[in-house]
Design a protein around this motif. Structure first.
Motif, PDB file in Angstrom:
ATOM      1  N   ILE A  72       0.885  -1.188  -0.058  1.00  0.00           N
ATOM      2  CA  ILE A  72       0.044  -0.070  -0.103  1.00  0.00           C
ATOM      3  C   ILE A  72       1.011   1.104   0.120  1.00  0.00           C
ATOM      4  O   ILE A  72       0.683   2.221  -0.775  1.00  0.00           O
ATOM      5  CB  ILE A  72      -1.069   0.123   1.161  1.00  0.00           C
ATOM      6  N   SER A  73       2.017   1.214   0.650  1.00  0.00           N
ATOM      7  CA  SER A  73       2.848   2.315   0.895  1.00  0.00           C
ATOM      8  C   SER A  73       3.600   2.557  -0.236  1.00  0.00           C
ATOM      9  O   SER A  73       3.563   3.746  -0.681  1.00  0.00           O
ATOM     10  CB  SER A  73       3.933   2.228   2.036  1.00  0.00           C
ATOM     11  N   THR A  74       3.930   1.537  -1.042  1.00  0.00           N
ATOM     12  CA  THR A  74       4.777   1.708  -2.149  1.00  0.00           C
ATOM     13  C   THR A  74       3.942   2.296  -3.267  1.00  0.00           C
ATOM     14  O   THR A  74       4.308   3.312  -4.039  1.00  0.00           O
ATOM     15  CB  THR A  74       5.219   0.231  -2.698  1.00  0.00           C
ATOM     16  N   VAL A  75       2.665   1.915  -3.397  1.00  0.00           N
ATOM     17  CA  VAL A  75       1.675   2.261  -4.628  1.00  0.00           C
ATOM     18  C   VAL A  75       1.482   3.784  -4.099  1.00  0.00           C
ATOM     19  O   VAL A  75       1.321   4.664  -5.069  1.00  0.00           O
ATOM     20  CB  VAL A  75       0.417   1.414  -4.362  1.00  0.00           C
ATOM     21  N   LYS A  84       3.776  11.906   2.493  1.00  0.00           N
ATOM     22  CA  LYS A  84       5.187  12.351   2.215  1.00  0.00           C
ATOM     23  C   LYS A  84       5.400  13.163   0.943  1.00  0.00           C
ATOM     24  O   LYS A  84       5.868  14.274   0.903  1.00  0.00           O
ATOM     25  CB  LYS A  84       6.027  11.253   2.388  1.00  0.00           C
ATOM     26  N   ASN A  85       5.119  12.599   0.021  1.00  0.00           N
ATOM     27  CA  ASN A  85       5.137  13.171  -1.310  1.00  0.00           C
ATOM     28  C   ASN A  85       4.120  13.555  -2.134  1.00  0.00           C
ATOM     29  O   ASN A  85       4.007  14.017  -3.246  1.00  0.00           O
ATOM     30  CB  ASN A  85       6.180  12.259  -2.095  1.00  0.00           C
ATOM     31  N   GLY A  86       2.799  13.592  -1.346  1.00  0.00           N
ATOM     32  CA  GLY A  86       1.839  14.158  -2.049  1.00  0.00           C
ATOM     33  C   GLY A  86       0.812  14.869  -0.972  1.00  0.00           C
ATOM     34  O   GLY A  86       1.511  15.463   0.222  1.00  0.00           O
ATOM     35  N   LYS A  87      -0.687  14.757  -1.164  1.00  0.00           N
ATOM     36  CA  LYS A  87      -1.566  15.520  -0.193  1.00  0.00           C
ATOM     37  C   LYS A  87      -2.308  14.653   0.644  1.00  0.00           C
ATOM     38  O   LYS A  87      -3.183  15.021   1.320  1.00  0.00           O
ATOM     39  CB  LYS A  87      -2.386  16.562  -0.819  1.00  0.00           C
ATOM     40  N   GLY A  88      -2.082  13.163   0.384  1.00  0.00           N
ATOM     41  CA  GLY A  88      -2.801  12.137   1.302  1.00  0.00           C
ATOM     42  C   GLY A  88      -3.947  11.637   0.674  1.00  0.00           C
ATOM     43  O   GLY A  88      -4.045  12.014  -0.693  1.00  0.00           O
ATOM     44  N   TYR A  89      -4.597  10.664   1.176  1.00  0.00           N
ATOM     45  CA  TYR A  89      -5.588   9.945   0.475  1.00  0.00           C
ATOM     46  C   TYR A  89      -6.388   9.189   1.252  1.00  0.00           C
ATOM     47  O   TYR A  89      -6.336   9.404   2.543  1.00  0.00           O
ATOM     48  CB  TYR A  89      -4.840   8.758  -0.594  1.00  0.00           C
ATOM     49  N   ARG A  90      -7.406   8.515   0.755  1.00  0.00           N
ATOM     50  CA  ARG A  90      -8.136   7.790   1.899  1.00  0.00           C
ATOM     51  C   ARG A  90      -8.087   6.230   1.359  1.00  0.00           C
ATOM     52  O   ARG A  90      -8.073   5.813   0.322  1.00  0.00           O
ATOM     53  CB  ARG A  90      -9.528   8.067   1.768  1.00  0.00           C
ATOM     54  N   ALA A  91      -7.710   5.396   2.484  1.00  0.00           N
ATOM     55  CA  ALA A  91      -7.648   3.907   2.295  1.00  0.00           C
ATOM     56  C   ALA A  91      -8.874   3.331   2.615  1.00  0.00           C
ATOM     57  O   ALA A  91      -9.342   3.566   4.136  1.00  0.00           O
ATOM     58  CB  ALA A  91      -6.456   3.300   2.943  1.00  0.00           C
ATOM     59  N   ILE A  92      -9.609   2.552   2.070  1.00  0.00           N
ATOM     60  CA  ILE A  92     -10.902   2.050   2.512  1.00  0.00           C
ATOM     61  C   ILE A  92     -10.775   0.422   2.154  1.00  0.00           C
ATOM     62  O   ILE A  92     -10.359  -0.109   1.038  1.00  0.00           O
ATOM     63  CB  ILE A  92     -12.065   2.735   1.688  1.00  0.00           C
ATOM     64  N   SER A  93     -11.402  -0.361   3.037  1.00  0.00           N
ATOM     65  CA  SER A  93     -11.631  -1.909   2.730  1.00  0.00           C
ATOM     66  C   SER A  93     -13.054  -2.078   3.127  1.00  0.00           C
ATOM     67  O   SER A  93     -13.312  -2.097   4.294  1.00  0.00           O
ATOM     68  CB  SER A  93     -10.506  -2.520   3.604  1.00  0.00           C
ATOM     69  N   ASN A  94     -13.787  -2.310   2.456  1.00  0.00           N
ATOM     70  CA  ASN A  94     -15.072  -2.888   2.640  1.00  0.00           C
ATOM     71  C   ASN A  94     -15.306  -4.268   2.958  1.00  0.00           C
ATOM     72  O   ASN A  94     -14.627  -5.097   2.267  1.00  0.00           O
ATOM     73  CB  ASN A  94     -15.913  -2.647   1.291  1.00  0.00           C
ATOM     74  N   ILE A  95     -15.833  -4.534   3.963  1.00  0.00           N
ATOM     75  CA  ILE A  95     -15.902  -5.956   4.562  1.00  0.00           C
ATOM     76  C   ILE A  95     -17.570  -6.474   4.576  1.00  0.00           C
ATOM     77  O   ILE A  95     -18.210  -5.704   5.418  1.00  0.00           O
ATOM     78  CB  ILE A  95     -15.219  -5.835   5.784  1.00  0.00           C
ATOM     79  N   GLY A  96     -17.683  -7.466   3.835  1.00  0.00           N
ATOM     80  CA  GLY A  96     -19.058  -8.186   4.074  1.00  0.00           C
ATOM     81  C   GLY A  96     -20.254  -7.176   3.765  1.00  0.00           C
ATOM     82  O   GLY A  96     -20.056  -6.219   2.894  1.00  0.00           O
TER      83      GLY A  96
END
Ligand code: 5GP
Length: 122
Positions: A72-75, A84-96
Motif C-alpha cells: 500500500i505504501s509503495t503504491v 510524504k510526497n503528496g497531499k494524502g488519500y483515503r484507504a478503504i476496505s469494505n468488509i461483508g
C-alpha cells in the motif's frame, strides 16, 4: 464462507482478465479501479486467497500482512498521493454485507488526487 475462485480479482490475478497495472511484487498486485470514484482510485490486493480483512488477519502469515501494508505504501508513493510526497488519500476496505463489499477478494481502495470529502455519506 469459502473463497470463491471465480471472483473477478482472482481472474485478474490469474491473468484471465486484464487490468491497468500500477505495481506488483511477491505479495500484492495493484491496479486502477475500473470505475474510479475520484481523480485517483487504485486498488491493492494480496496475492493470497483471502475473502476480506477479517479472513486475512486471521489466516495470513506475518510476511503476507507485512507485504500488503508495504505494498500500500509503495503504491501511494508511486502515485504521489502519500502524506510524504503528496497531499494524502483515503484507504478503504469494505468488509461483508454491511460494509458494502462487492468483490469477495480482500482489497484496499486508495482514493485521492483531490479532496475526497466526508468519510461516510448519509
Ligand atoms: P468493493 O465494493 O468490493 O469494495 O469494491 C469492488 C471494486 O472493484 C469496485 O470499486 C469496482 O469498480 C471494482 N471492479 C469491479 N470489477 C472490476 C474489474 O474488472 N476491474 C477493475 N479494475 N476493477 C473492478
Amino acid at each position: 464462507m469459502k473463497y470463491d475462485d471465480n471472483n473477478i480479482f482472482a481472474k485478474i490475478l490469474r491473468g484471465e482478465v486484464p487490468c491497468d497495472k500500477i505495481y506488483e511484487d511477491e505479495y500484492v498486485l495493484s491496479f486502477y479501479d475500473v470505475s474510479p470514484q475520484r481523480k485517483i482510485h487504485a486498488l491493492v490486493i494480496p496475492k493470497g486467497q483471502y475473502i476480506d480483512l477479517d479472513d486475512f488477519n486471521e489466516n495470513a502469515s506475518k510476511e503476507e500482512i507485512h507485504g500488503l501494508m508495504k505494498g500500500i505504501s509503495t503504491v501511494t508513493k508511486k502515485l504521489n498521493i502519500s502524506s510524504k510526497n503528496g497531499k494524502g488519500y483515503r484507504a478503504i476496505s469494505n468488509i461483508g454485507e454491511n460494509g458494502g463489499q462487492e468483490v469477495p477478494h480482500l482489497h484496499f481502495h486508495l482514493i485521492g488526487g483531490e479532496n475526497v470529502g466526508k468519510m461516510v455519506q448519509k
